[in-house]
Write an enzyme that holds these catalytic residues in place. Structure first.
Site, short mmCIF file in Angstrom:
data_model
loop_
_atom_site.label_atom_id
_atom_site.label_comp_id
_atom_site.label_asym_id
_atom_site.label_seq_id
_atom_site.Cartn_x
_atom_site.Cartn_y
_atom_site.Cartn_z
CB CYS B 144 -47.91 20.27 -63.70
SG CYS B 144 -47.30 19.02 -64.82
CB CYS B 388 -64.13 -3.88 -37.67
SG CYS B 388 -64.16 -5.40 -38.63
#
Ligand code: FAD
Ligand code: FMN
Ligand code: SF4
Lengths: 442, 445
Positions: B144, B388
């Site tokens: 947390c 790419c």
């Protein structure tokens, strides 16, 4: 010799062959994978979704659309079939604009619902190859189903799935009921109705006996004695009469017969149609007859309905479809007399108006030229088999029980629900569940 | 659970059985008996109960907004941020509820998430209480990132490997319950905390907890959101947006020698069956879900189950264990990639809707390798295309642009190189000053 739209009388071949295939092709061509993903992505996965509530078979619509969106349309199909084994046909013929899509929250938000019907077709089409269900172990129980329309088929399938042996009797030479003989051609193309029936029956355990009519060789007493349960799904075999002068003249026909002939035709260019066609009625049958007469090449087609447009049973979508195909819709006019010498030449109408005491003629009349008139003013139950009726239909409980023990009914012949394919499927299914519980409960 | 494809979704994790590998992560969906019962009815395989703290007065949450969000097109929720703490209901109430639900759903996994101060006694004490509920295991919340960290708990522990090892050791010493250590992603290298958990005796790790984040700034009030009386604080980020980060961390733990073999419960952005399959292929044995349930309700698990089942049936996998970790060996370091593997983009003209996005992307920001004709026909220039993949990624039509692999013997028109039989990685490449041209030409580790 070749006919055209202007050829007088009732003749075949008014159009060229290309026009026939164009006119009778799919009303909504199937979505491809990309279109389906884009359409599915619009669904909000609503909680307790209104569309699900609106579907008479309660298909889990958000779930099946999410399954499409995540690339598993086959799983989506199973979600649909779970509730509606004729989900393929319903995807094509349901008036979604008055059912699921009408209440879609995106209809509310943007006036553009998620195209649930088209997505349902996309998913179900992916799973029409092999039959997806297996039968449960045999229960040794036998059930008779009368009528192989959507109600009877849905009932028979659910029963077969649960391990019962089913015999379906149908008066016609072909199964499917109005799926095969009634639904407009452009909604069910490529012989879909027959293919779907074959796919449904391939679960096994269903013996289809065609050309066997209750009331003609078969009777309810014997069925009730020979079987553990009987389900009646014989639809509406009778038709209403116009009740006006000259109704008996030639070429004044029942719209359902015209449509059924059209559905069974293998070459539409041989199917004769009038130059001036008048259809009387305001429901789906009237629209289907009018639109298809126009698509066959009739020069002009008028659809005449005795009340206002808002009272028409055909949905706004259907009305728009008719208008877009060139059908002229005339409302507030009721037939007075059919004129002609032997065959119809003209039909006379009186204008009507709504008054506090109901529909009244205004006194004004008009005539339309007509060489073919189609009556589409509703169908009726044929023989009620001595069962209690409600209105003009067999009275049934929510689970389809009739007044006679061991006899269930559903679909158009039974009380309650709209006369729609999807309602018939729901009622057949629910009756099957109740029959199963009754037979297995001991 | 409808399992129409007959694939067996049954899952065993640390000996804990569940009907499917979909668990709800420790969070609001698992905070109360009513929720968890509804979740089980909807078909979830297990839950990790919302984190419990020490006995005594429970923590207090803010009473202003506790979530912020990032949206995609059509307001589709992509990322969620929260400033909620651990459960704010009394310990005894939670424990009673856990016991009741587990008793009524013996076939579902019931894990209890815990976070108490960094001292041995509180851990010993709470473990004894959890054992009495009949729960199947515990998860240690070392993740947390807000509120609890300021009190020396949560990510304050998870960011210090020594603390992880120490606390895990206490837990293993005082209880026989299977122990899952939940890791925080708010560190530089996940292997440190994962290794520490293993060293402390953890039976498994789960990851990721939420990521430190500020989702938006209110430009009227000049304050981060969610805004509490004019101020804001960082929250924990989760949902679809964090999945790539979580997947990388899962893969690192699965493929690293020191941590390989440590069972993993994957968390972070699982929204569809495919997300689950991907995490599991990378080495997780099951998955935990929070945001998808919070966005769509418990019913989403039905799509997850049917989708995974359909996919498994199609692939012929008989159990989830069949494909867990199958992609792990394919995760490698950049230096081991084949630099002689050449592909070229190819646009399917039948599918092209002529939007021109590929052209804009390639022309303006990549390698000017797409040509646009007068009548909007888009074609790839093989002598410019560096493969790419940007055009593929920006094209709105899935499958319209694909990458075609050049076979051995073909010439790459861009470089003039003939695709060789042998493959070179960076380790063999002539441009690499420290390359050894004689090294064995095998890829991978
Ligand atoms: C022209 C037309 C168009 C329609 N278009 C649509 C549409 O687009 N969408 C929609 O949702 N609904 C539409 N409907 C309504 C829909 O077709 C019906 O509601 C549905 O078919 C009813 O199903 P059913 O099984 O009750 O009856 P049917 O489909 O009528 O089937 C009854 C079956 O029982 C058989 N049968 C009848 N009498 C006997 C007997 N005595 N013994 C043995 N067998 C018998 C018949 O041969 C038939 O096969 C249309 C109806 C018509 C007439
Ligand atoms: C509102 C909220 C509260 C949370 N509370 C806890 C908690 O008490 N204990 C815990 O271990 N994780 C908690 N988490 C983190 C989730 O369990 C999970 O690790 C994270 O949300 C990533 O998964 P997701 O992308 O599926 O949401 C919380 C998350 C949210 C959104
Ligand atoms: S979801 Fe809305 S109504 Fe419910 S607690 Fe949160 S703010 Fe209140």
């Amino acid at each position: 010799m070749s006919n055209s739209q202007h050829t007088p009388g009732i003749v075949p071949g008014r159009l060229n062959s290309e026009a026939y295939s164009d006119n009778f092709s799919d009303l909504h061509p199937p979505l491809d994978d990309h279109e389906a993903r884009v359409a599915a992505d619009r669904c909000y996965f609503c909680h307790d979704a209104p569309c699900m509530e609106a579907c008479p078979t309660s298909i889990d619509i958000p779930l099946f659309i999410r399954q499409i969106a995540t690339g598993t349309p086959e799983a989506a199909a199973m979600t649909i079939f779970e509730q509606n084994i004729l989900g393929g046909m319903c995807a094509r013929v349901c008036p979604t604009e008055t059912l699921c899509e009408e209440v879609c929250v995106r209809e509310t938000a943007e006036g553009k619902p998620v195209v649930i019907g088209e997505l349902q077709r996309y998913a179900t089409d992916k799973r029409m190859d092999a039959h997806p269900y297996k039968r449960a172990a045999s229960t040794g129980k036998k059930v008779a189903v009368v009528g192989a329309g959507p109600a009877g088929l849905s009932c028979a399938h659910r029963l077969a799935m649960k391990g019962h042996d089913v015999v379906i009797y149908d008066a016609r030479p072909k199964a499917g009921g109005l799926n095969e003989f009634g639904i407009a051609s452009y909604k069910s193309t490529n012989d879909f109705a027959a293919r779907e029936v074959e796919w449904l029956l391939s679960i096994g355990g269903i013996d289809l006996k065609l050309g066997k009519a209750l009331g003609n060789g078969l009777n309810l007493e014997t069925l009730a004695a020979d079987f553990d349960a009987v389900f009646l799904g014989m639809g509406l075999a009778g038709v209403n009469a116009l009740g006006c002068d000259g109704e008996e003249k030639d070429n004044v026909l029942d719209a359902v017969d015209f449509i059924s002939e059209l559905r069974q035709s293998t070459d539409l260019s041989t199917l004769p149609v009038g130059r001036h066609v008048v259809v009387i009625g305001g429901g789906m049958t009237a629209v289907d007859a009018a639109v298809q007469a126009k698509l066959l090449g009739a020069e002009d087609v008028a659809l005449v309905y005795r009340r206002g447009q808002d009272r028409m049973n055909a949905s706004l979508f259907e009305q728009d479809l008719a208008a877009s195909k060139g059908v002229r819709i005339i409302t507030h006019a009721t037939p007075k007399a059919v004129h002609g010498n032997g065959a119809v030449r003209e039909i006379e109408f009186a204008y009507t108006k709504d008054t506090a005491d109901g529909l009244k003629e205004t006194g004004e009349t008009f005539r339309l030229p007509a060489d073919q008139v189609f009556k589409a003013i509703g169908q009726t139950l044929g023989d009620g088999q001595g069962l209690s009726l409600e209105g003009r239909k067999i009275r049934v409980s929510d689970s389809g029980r009739t007044s006679r023990d061991g006899v269930w009914a559903g679909g158009d012949c039974a009380s309650g629900g709209d006369d729609l394919t999807v309602t018939a499927v729901a009622e057949g299914r629910d009756a099957a569940e109740d029959i199963h519980n009754t037979l297995m409960g001991g | 659970m409808k399992d129409l494809y007959g694939a067996n979704l049954h899952s065993t994790f640390l000996g804990i059985e569940s009907p499917n590998p979909f668990w709800l992560a420790s969070a609001p969906p698992t905070d109360k008996e009513v929720n968890v019962r509804r979740a089980f009815e909807a078909g979830w395989g297990g839950v990790v109960w919302k984190t419990l703290g020490e006995a005594g007065p429970p923590v207090v949450n803010v009473s202003g907004p506790r979530y912020g969000a990032i949206f995609g097109a059509d307001r589709r929720l992509l990322g969620l941020n929260n400033i909620e703490l651990i459960t704010d209901r009394p310990l005894e109430v939670n424990l009673e509820e856990i016991a009741r639900v587990k008793r009524d759903y013996p076939d579902r996994a019931m894990i209890v998430s815990l976070m108490v101060p960094c001292e041995e006694e509180p851990w010993r004490k709470i473990l004894k209480e959890v054992e009495l509920t009949g729960a199947d295991g515990v998860e240690l919340n070392f993740g947390c990132p807000h509120g609890m960290a300021e009190r020396g708990m949560g990510s304050a522990v998870g960011q210090v490997p020594e603390y992880i090892e120490m606390v895990t050791g206490w837990v293993k010493k005082h209880s026989n319950l299977p122990c899952i250590v939940k890791l925080t992603p708010n560190i530089t290298n996940i292997l440190g905390p994962a290794g520490a958990a293993k060293a402390g005796g953890a039976d498994a790790v789960s990851l990721i907890n939420t990521i430190n984040s500020i989702t938006s700034v209110n430009l009227e009030e000049m304050s981060p959101e969610p805004m509490i009386d004019g101020m804001g604080t960082h929250g924990g980020y989760c949902g679809p947006a964090v999945k790539p980060i979580a997947m990388n961390m899962v893969a690192e733990i699965a493929r690293n020698q020191e941590t390989a073999g440590l069972p993993i419960s994957a968390i972070g952005g699982v929204t569809t069956w495919r997300d689950a399959a991907e995490f599991m292929a990378l080495g997780a044995s099951n998955v935990q879900v929070c945001t998808a349930a919070m966005t769509y309700g418990f019913k989403v698990v039905q799509e997850m189950a049917s989708g995974l089942s359909q996919w498994m049936a199609e692939k012929g996998y008989n159990s989830t264990a069949d494909f867990v970790g199958m992609a792990t060996p394919k995760v490698t370091d950049w230096q081991h990639l084949n630099l002689d593997y050449v592909t070229k983009a190819e646009i399917n003209q039948d599918d092209c809707i002529k939007c021109g996005r590929c052209f804009a992307a390639c022309e303006d920001t990549s390698h000017q390798a797409i040509e646009m004709s007068e009548d909007r026909v888009f074609t790839v220039k093989d002598d410019e295309c560096v493969a790419c993949n940007l055009c593929v990624n920006v094209c709105p039509v899935e499958g319209c642009i694909t990458m075609r692999e050049l076979p051995v013997g073909d010439v790459d028109e861009r470089t003039g190189m003939t695709i060789p039989e042998d493959k070179r990685t960076w380790l063999q490449h002539p441009n690499n000053p420290s390359a050894d041209p004689n090294t064995c030409i095998i890829r991978g580790q």
